[in-house]
Motif scaffolding. Structure first.
Motif, PDB file in Angstrom:
ATOM      1  N   LYS A  31      18.351 134.284 -32.949  1.00 47.57           N
ATOM      2  CA  LYS A  31      19.076 133.112 -33.433  1.00 47.57           C
ATOM      3  C   LYS A  31      20.527 133.139 -32.968  1.00 47.57           C
ATOM      4  CE  LYS A  31      20.374 130.649 -37.651  1.00 47.57           C
ATOM      5  NZ  LYS A  31      20.316 130.664 -39.145  1.00 47.57           N
ATOM      6  N   ILE A  32      20.964 132.044 -32.345  1.00 47.35           N
ATOM      7  CA  ILE A  32      22.370 131.902 -31.984  1.00 47.35           C
ATOM      8  C   ILE A  32      23.124 131.418 -33.214  1.00 47.35           C
ATOM      9  CG2 ILE A  32      24.016 130.621 -30.555  1.00 47.35           C
ATOM     10  CD1 ILE A  32      21.881 130.581 -28.356  1.00 47.35           C
ATOM     11  N   ILE A  33      24.165 132.174 -33.605  1.00 47.13           N
ATOM     12  CA  ILE A  33      24.849 131.874 -34.863  1.00 47.13           C
ATOM     13  C   ILE A  33      26.207 131.212 -34.663  1.00 47.13           C
ATOM     14  CG2 ILE A  33      23.682 133.654 -36.208  1.00 47.13           C
ATOM     15  CD1 ILE A  33      26.139 135.447 -35.747  1.00 47.13           C
ATOM     16  N   ASP A  34      26.779 131.301 -33.474  1.00 42.83           N
ATOM     17  CA  ASP A  34      28.090 130.681 -33.263  1.00 42.83           C
ATOM     18  C   ASP A  34      28.393 130.634 -31.778  1.00 42.83           C
ATOM     19  OD1 ASP A  34      30.502 129.474 -33.963  1.00 42.83           O
ATOM     20  OD2 ASP A  34      30.860 130.894 -35.600  1.00 42.83           O
ATOM     21  N   SER A  35      29.462 129.934 -31.433  1.00 46.36           N
ATOM     22  CA  SER A  35      29.873 129.842 -30.027  1.00 46.36           C
ATOM     23  C   SER A  35      31.373 129.574 -29.956  1.00 46.36           C
ATOM     24  CB  SER A  35      29.102 128.731 -29.303  1.00 46.36           C
ATOM     25  OG  SER A  35      29.449 127.470 -29.844  1.00 46.36           O
ATOM     26  N   VAL A  36      31.973 129.886 -28.810  1.00 47.44           N
ATOM     27  CA  VAL A  36      33.379 129.563 -28.564  1.00 47.44           C
ATOM     28  C   VAL A  36      33.505 129.048 -27.134  1.00 47.44           C
ATOM     29  CG1 VAL A  36      34.341 131.224 -30.197  1.00 47.44           C
ATOM     30  CG2 VAL A  36      33.928 131.924 -27.829  1.00 47.44           C
ATOM     31  N   ASP A  37      34.497 128.215 -26.920  1.00 50.04           N
ATOM     32  CA  ASP A  37      34.790 127.744 -25.574  1.00 50.04           C
ATOM     33  C   ASP A  37      35.558 128.810 -24.808  1.00 50.04           C
ATOM     34  OD1 ASP A  37      33.643 125.243 -26.057  1.00 50.04           O
ATOM     35  OD2 ASP A  37      35.518 124.431 -26.858  1.00 50.04           O
ATOM     36  N   ILE A  38      35.299 128.860 -23.517  1.00 50.76           N
ATOM     37  CA  ILE A  38      36.067 129.728 -22.627  1.00 50.76           C
ATOM     38  C   ILE A  38      36.620 128.883 -21.496  1.00 50.76           C
ATOM     39  CG2 ILE A  38      34.731 131.799 -23.154  1.00 50.76           C
ATOM     40  CD1 ILE A  38      33.177 131.355 -20.551  1.00 50.76           C
ATOM     41  N   THR A  64      26.154 138.985 -27.055  1.00 45.29           N
ATOM     42  CA  THR A  64      26.889 137.889 -26.418  1.00 45.29           C
ATOM     43  C   THR A  64      26.104 137.256 -25.285  1.00 45.29           C
ATOM     44  OG1 THR A  64      28.983 138.995 -26.958  1.00 45.29           O
ATOM     45  CG2 THR A  64      29.067 137.269 -25.286  1.00 45.29           C
ATOM     46  N   ILE A  65      26.134 135.917 -25.228  1.00 41.58           N
ATOM     47  CA  ILE A  65      25.556 135.150 -24.130  1.00 41.58           C
ATOM     48  C   ILE A  65      26.697 134.464 -23.391  1.00 41.58           C
ATOM     49  CG2 ILE A  65      24.061 133.219 -23.492  1.00 41.58           C
ATOM     50  CD1 ILE A  65      22.448 133.826 -26.059  1.00 41.58           C
ATOM     51  N   ILE A  66      26.721 134.606 -22.072  1.00 36.79           N
ATOM     52  CA  ILE A  66      27.754 133.995 -21.230  1.00 36.79           C
ATOM     53  C   ILE A  66      27.127 132.858 -20.435  1.00 36.79           C
ATOM     54  CG2 ILE A  66      29.395 134.368 -19.348  1.00 36.79           C
ATOM     55  CD1 ILE A  66      29.349 137.381 -20.122  1.00 36.79           C
ATOM     56  N   GLU A 124      31.003 126.890 -19.628  1.00 38.38           N
ATOM     57  CA  GLU A 124      32.229 127.523 -20.104  1.00 38.38           C
ATOM     58  C   GLU A 124      32.146 127.772 -21.613  1.00 38.38           C
ATOM     59  OE1 GLU A 124      35.748 125.532 -18.669  1.00 38.38           O
ATOM     60  OE2 GLU A 124      35.361 126.182 -16.610  1.00 38.38           O
ATOM     61  N   LYS A 125      31.079 128.507 -21.976  1.00 35.65           N
ATOM     62  CA  LYS A 125      30.829 128.827 -23.379  1.00 35.65           C
ATOM     63  C   LYS A 125      30.382 130.278 -23.521  1.00 35.65           C
ATOM     64  CE  LYS A 125      30.144 126.006 -26.409  1.00 35.65           C
ATOM     65  NZ  LYS A 125      30.954 125.381 -27.507  1.00 35.65           N
ATOM     66  N   LEU A 126      30.764 130.885 -24.646  1.00 37.21           N
ATOM     67  CA  LEU A 126      30.164 132.128 -25.105  1.00 37.21           C
ATOM     68  C   LEU A 126      29.368 131.810 -26.355  1.00 37.21           C
ATOM     69  CD1 LEU A 126      32.955 134.901 -24.963  1.00 37.21           C
ATOM     70  CD2 LEU A 126      31.242 134.348 -23.227  1.00 37.21           C
ATOM     71  N   TYR A 127      28.158 132.370 -26.434  1.00 36.25           N
ATOM     72  CA  TYR A 127      27.331 132.231 -27.619  1.00 36.25           C
ATOM     73  C   TYR A 127      27.132 133.616 -28.227  1.00 36.25           C
ATOM     74  CZ  TYR A 127      26.199 127.746 -25.457  1.00 36.25           C
ATOM     75  OH  TYR A 127      26.278 126.506 -24.877  1.00 36.25           O
TER      76      TYR A 127
END
Length: 319
Positions: A181-188, A300-302, A307-310
């Motif tokens: 399960k992917i629980i969050d993400s951030v922009d890079i 971590t997923i790149i 341009e996202k990290l999950y």
């Protein structure tokens, strides 16, 4: 005895010259093909370096996964032969040294089982100092140029990397590849080949590069004093560049690193150093680098194209 740490920031300038073409393939004998667009590769940790086994030009050995490197880098001690280039002033730049005139090869095909990446360039430099220190047979380093067309799931819990092929918009061809399960993400932000993400340390906004081959995190000694208050030095270490050049640095723990209100990190092993040369290599102004210490706390997923990290949910442990 002081521990030697390697930081593999090997940023190459764009290829401009001619190279000899090699009709050889690189493949991973231990890879598991999940479908036509997804491959899972087990890795081992050599100290804090992510290392996979691969075969190239009839040689089997270790390759380091390095998101901070622009291209595929081959160890010239194992790939000798006649190579030419019409670009005499090309450099590889590192944190504490510059390597002049790396040789180049062109690989006709790069194969991960059934996944084929064609016509990739590789730099050829001396990696013997890493081989000696880490006591391993090192064939090379796999960087951005071979990873950019995939979504990369780095799982430190299961010691495996999953490569999922994506389209030009970063959408996976296989939508159901992850059971986790992917629980969050951030922009890079992508600065050339460099992953740049914003974080706060003690409420101070800082910019970090993400480099999977940084054995410790790095913090620029010139950052805001309020941020430096969260760095607690413990001892001195020697930082070693690819050419073998050494400098002494302070090592300790960095506290209160947050990407968002929901994504934050426990104390991370960090070194305090001058990042001027590294910033020249990145072509941007970074306040630090996040590496192994970051990845070991978050699965971590790149995704370069989005341009996202999950971030993937950690497994539950039973007593």
């Amino acid at each position: 005895m002081r521990k030697h740490l390697y930081f593999l920031f090997l940023f190459t300038l764009p290829f401009l010259g001619y190279t000899k073409e090699y009709n050889q393939v690189l493949y991973f004998p231990k890879a598991e093909v999940l479908n036509n667009s997804t491959t899972r590769i087990p890795f081992k940790l050599v100290d804090h370096l992510i290392v996979i086994e691969a075969k190239l030009l009839d040689q089997t050995g270790n390759f380091i996964i390095d998101t901070g490197s622009e291209s595929l880098i081959l160890n010239k001690n194992h790939f000798k032969g006649k190579m030419t280039s019409s670009q005499p002033n090309k450099q590889n730049s590192g944190v504490i040294d510059f390597i002049d005139n790396p040789l180049e090869k062109q690989l006709h095909e790069f194969i991960i089982k059934d996944l084929v990446i064609k016509n990739k360039f590789s730099d050829v430099i001396d990696l013997s100092s890493i081989e000696i220190s880490k006591k391993m047979h090192l064939l090379g380093i796999i960087g951005y140029d071979l990873l950019k067309d995939y979504e990369i799931f780095i799982d430190m819990h299961l010691n495996q990397i999953t490569l999922s092929q994506v389209n030009s918009k970063g959408e996976k061809f296989d939508k159901s590849v992850y059971l986790e399960k992917i629980i969050d993400s951030v922009d890079i932000k992508k600065k050339k080949h460099t992953i740049v993400l914003e974080a706060s340390v003690n409420n101070q906004n800082l910019k970090f590069g993400l480099d999977s081959a940084a054995e410790y995190n790095q913090l620029n000694k010139k950052v805001n004093k309020e941020a430096l208050k969260q760095f607690f030095p413990k001892r001195k270490l020697q930082l070693v560049g690819v050419s073998g050049k050494k400098i002494e640095v302070l090592a300790g723990k960095l506290y209160r690193v947050k990407l968002t209100d929901a994504i934050y990190f426990g104390p991370m092993q960090t070194i305090l150093t001058n990042l001027n040369k590294m910033n020249i290599a990145f072509g941007t102004q970074l306040d630090g680098v996040l590496g192994y210490e970051f990845l070991r706390q978050q699965r971590t997923i790149i995704n370069y194209k989005k341009e996202k990290l999950y971030f993937v949910k950690q497994p539950l442990y039973k007593e």
